[in-house]
Design a protein around this motif. Structure first.
Motif, PDB file in Angstrom:
ATOM      1  N   GLU A 104      -6.796  -0.143 -11.990  1.00 48.87           N
ATOM      2  CA  GLU A 104      -7.506  -0.407 -10.697  1.00 48.87           C
ATOM      3  C   GLU A 104      -7.083  -2.022 -10.334  1.00 48.87           C
ATOM      4  O   GLU A 104      -6.619  -2.394  -9.200  1.00 48.87           O
ATOM      5  N   GLY A 105      -7.407  -2.963 -11.296  1.00 47.40           N
ATOM      6  CA  GLY A 105      -7.378  -4.353 -10.727  1.00 47.40           C
ATOM      7  C   GLY A 105      -5.859  -4.803 -10.557  1.00 47.40           C
ATOM      8  O   GLY A 105      -5.491  -5.481  -9.710  1.00 47.40           O
ATOM      9  N   GLU A 106      -4.897  -4.168 -11.294  1.00 47.57           N
ATOM     10  CA  GLU A 106      -3.538  -4.350 -11.059  1.00 47.57           C
ATOM     11  C   GLU A 106      -2.872  -3.818  -9.714  1.00 47.57           C
ATOM     12  O   GLU A 106      -2.149  -4.822  -9.263  1.00 47.57           O
ATOM     13  N   PHE A 107      -3.421  -2.605  -9.436  1.00 47.60           N
ATOM     14  CA  PHE A 107      -2.893  -2.266  -8.044  1.00 47.60           C
ATOM     15  C   PHE A 107      -3.395  -2.881  -7.098  1.00 47.60           C
ATOM     16  O   PHE A 107      -3.081  -3.203  -6.011  1.00 47.60           O
ATOM     17  N   ARG A 108      -4.970  -3.457  -7.119  1.00 49.24           N
ATOM     18  CA  ARG A 108      -5.432  -4.287  -6.206  1.00 49.24           C
ATOM     19  C   ARG A 108      -4.842  -5.548  -6.065  1.00 49.24           C
ATOM     20  O   ARG A 108      -4.438  -6.218  -5.024  1.00 49.24           O
ATOM     21  N   PHE A 109      -4.441  -6.358  -6.980  1.00 45.66           N
ATOM     22  CA  PHE A 109      -3.525  -7.515  -7.199  1.00 45.66           C
ATOM     23  C   PHE A 109      -2.079  -7.140  -6.437  1.00 45.66           C
ATOM     24  O   PHE A 109      -1.801  -8.001  -5.878  1.00 45.66           O
ATOM     25  N   ILE A 168       0.973  -1.156  -0.060  1.00 48.06           N
ATOM     26  CA  ILE A 168      -0.066  -0.206  -0.016  1.00 48.06           C
ATOM     27  C   ILE A 168       0.904   1.365  -0.011  1.00 48.06           C
ATOM     28  O   ILE A 168       0.499   2.301  -0.846  1.00 48.06           O
ATOM     29  N   ARG A 195      -1.382  -5.046  -4.129  1.00 40.47           N
ATOM     30  CA  ARG A 195      -1.540  -4.970  -2.838  1.00 40.47           C
ATOM     31  C   ARG A 195      -1.672  -6.122  -2.068  1.00 40.47           C
ATOM     32  O   ARG A 195      -1.349  -6.493  -0.875  1.00 40.47           O
ATOM     33  N   ASN A 196      -2.541  -7.005  -2.578  1.00 37.76           N
ATOM     34  CA  ASN A 196      -3.121  -8.280  -2.017  1.00 37.76           C
ATOM     35  C   ASN A 196      -2.030  -9.133  -2.166  1.00 37.76           C
ATOM     36  O   ASN A 196      -2.035 -10.302  -1.298  1.00 37.76           O
TER      37      ASN A 196
END
Length: 420
Positions: free
Chosen positions: A184-189, A33, A191-192
Motif C-alpha cells: 500500500e505505501g509503495e503504490f501510494r508513493f 493511477i 501515485r504521488n
C-alpha cells in the motif's frame, strides 16, 4: 530565440506557462493511477481476445504470481512442520472428542447392522452398548495416533504449496489484495510521485518551449520530451520503491532506501495478518489434508489405525467375528469404517480450529521470519507484481507523456495564433 525574447514571451503568456507544470503534475498523477489500476484490473479479460483488449497484469499472470509468492513463503517463511509440530495430539483429541464420539457411535451401529444385521439386531442392548463404549473409549487414542502419523510423515500427506496456489488461483481478488495491501505505501508513493515528477517536468517543458517554439521543428520537442519523461519517471518511481537495498546518502544531502525495504516492519505485519487470516488457515489446512492431492495417503494412515483399532477390539473374539462375516467381508468392513471416519473427520475437525489457530500462530511466525529475510528475499514478496510485464506500465507512461506533450503544443500554438 534569445533569453530576453523568451522572457518577454513568458511575461505575455504567463498564465499558459504557469499552467504547464500544473497540467503536467495532474497528468503525472492520473497516469500513475491508471498504471496501478492496469496492474490489477480488470479481473477478467475485457475486449476481443487474445490481443484487442486488456486484463490486469496480476490476474493475467495469476498462476505465475501465486507460484512465486508461494515459493518465497514456503522456502523462507514457513514449512509444513512449523504448522503441525505445534499441535498437541492429545489436545486435538480432546477438542474433537464430542463430534468424534457421536460419529464413532453412528459408524459402529451402521457398519455392524450392515454386515451382520441379524446378529446385531438380536444382540442385547447391553452388549451393543458395551461394544460401542469400548470403541468410543479407544477413539481418542485413534486420533492421537493419526496426528502422530501426520506429524511424522507431514510431507507425504500435506502439500502446502499446492494449498496456497490452489486457493490463490481460486480467488484472484485475494491475490490482488495481498499485493495491494502489502504494498500500500509503495503504490501510494508511485501515485504521488507523478505529482512531483510531473511538476518538475512541467517546469522543464515550459523552459524548453520558451526557448525553441519559434523553430519549425519545435512541435516535435514537447511530445518527444514528454514521452521520454513519462518513461523515465515511471522507471525511476519503480526503482525507488526497491532500491537501494540499504540506506544510502546522495550528494551528501539526503538519504534514501528502497521504500519497500524501509517499511519492512509495517509490511511484515500486514503480510503476516493477510496470510494468516486468508490463506494458511486451520480450515484450509484441514481441507487440504483430507481432500487435497495427497489425501489418498491420509486415507491410508486412517485405514491403518482403524484396522488396528478394530482388530484390538475384536480381541479373542476375532476368529468368531471373521467366521460370522467372512474373511473378505471382515477386511472390507475395516475399509468401510475407515472411509466413514474420513467422511466424518472434516465436520469433527471444525471444533479444533480455534485451538489450532492459537497453537500454530501463523501470523506471528510469519512476521518474525520476515524480519530475518535478506533484502533480496524480502523484495521477492512484492517485486513479482511489478516484474511481470513491467515494461507495459512504463510504455503506458511514455505514451501518455507523448500525448500530453502534443496536446500542450497544440494549446501553445493556438494561443500564439490568437494572441492568447
Amino acid at each position: 530565440m534569445d533569453f530576453a525574447e523568451a522572457l518577454r514571451d513568458v511575461q505575455e503568456n504567463w498564465i499558459l506557462y504557469a499552467s504547464m507544470p500544473l497540467v503536467a503534475a495532474t497528468i503525472g498523477f492520473v497516469t500513475k493511477i491508471v498504471a496501478i489500476k492496469m496492474m490489477f484490473l480488470p479481473i477478467k479479460f475485457i475486449g476481443i481476445p487474445p490481443y484487442l483488449g486488456w486484463q490486469g497484469i496480476v490476474p493475467r499472470k495469476a498462476a505465475i504470481m501465486a507460484s512465486i509468492a508461494c515459493d518465497t513463503m514456503t522456502e523462507h517463511l514457513i514449512k509444513p512442520k512449523d504448522i503441525f509440530m505445534k499441535l498437541d495430539p492429545k489436545r486435538v483429541a480432546q477438542e474433537i472428542e464430542v463430534p468424534l464420539l457421536a460419529a464413532i457411535e453412528d459408524i459402529t451401529r451402521d457398519v455392524a447392522s450392515h454386515y451382520q444385521p441379524g446378529l446385531w439386531e438380536v444382540a442385547p442392548d447391553a452388549v451393543k452398548n458395551l461394544i460401542v463404549s469400548r470403541i468410543k473409549a479407544e477413539a481418542p487414542k485413534l486420533v492421537e495416533q493419526i496426528m502422530l502419523d501426520i506429524q511424522n510423515n507431514i510431507d507425504t500427506v500435506f502439500d502446502l504449496k499446492d494449498m496456497v496456489v490452489t486457493n490463490l488461483l481460486r480467488d484472484v481478488p485475494l491475490l490482488n489484495r495481498i499485493f495491494l495491501e502489502a504494498g500500500e505505501g509503495e503504490f501510494r508513493f508511485i501515485r504521488n510521485s507523478g505529482i512531483y515528477f510531473g511538476f518538475i517536468i512541467g517546469l522543464v517543458q515550459a523552459t524548453t518551449w520558451a526557448l525553441t517554439h519559434q523553430y519549425s521543428w519545435s512541435h516535435w520537442i514537447m511530445p518527444a520530451f514528454g514521452g521520454f519523461t513519462g518513461w523515465f519517471t515511471d522507471w525511476l518511481a519503480l526503482k525507488m520503491v526497491f532500491n537501494p537495498k540499504h540506506p544510502t546518502r546522495y550528494l551528501g544531502i539526503f538519504e534514501w532506501q528502497g521504500l519497500f525495504l524501509k517499511r519492512r516492519k509495517q509490511v511484515a505485519a500486514e503480510y503476516g495478518r493477510l496470510i494468516a487470516k486468508e490463506i494458511i488457515t486451520p480450515d484450509r489446512i484441514i481441507d487440504a489434508i483430507l481432500r487435497g492431492p495427497l489425501s489418498d495417503r491420509m486415507f491410508g494412515m486412517v485405514q491403518k489405525q482403524v484396522q488396528r483399532l478394530v482388530d484390538e477390539q475384536a480381541g479373542l473374539a476375532k476368529p468368531i467375528v471373521v467366521f460370522a462375516v467372512g474373511s473378505r467381508q471382515y477386511q472390507e468392513m475395516k475399509k468401510v469404517i475407515a472411509e466413514k471416519v474420513m467422511e466424518r473427520l472434516p465436520a469433527a475437525m471444525k471444533s479444533m480450529e480455534a485451538y489450532a489457530a492459537d497453537a500454530i500462530d501463523i501470523e506471528n511466525t510469519l512476521v518474525s521470519r520476515m524480519q530475518e529475510l535478506t533484502p533480496e528475499q524480502f523484495e521477492g514478496l512484492l517485486r513479482p507484481a511489478f516484474e511481470q510485464d513491467e515494461w507495459i506500465l512504463i510504455a503506458v507512461g511514455a505514451a501518455l507523456g507523448f500525448i500530453v506533450g502534443e496536446f500542450q503544443v497544440q494549446v501553445m500554438l493556438h494561443f500564439a495564433a490568437t494572441g492568447g
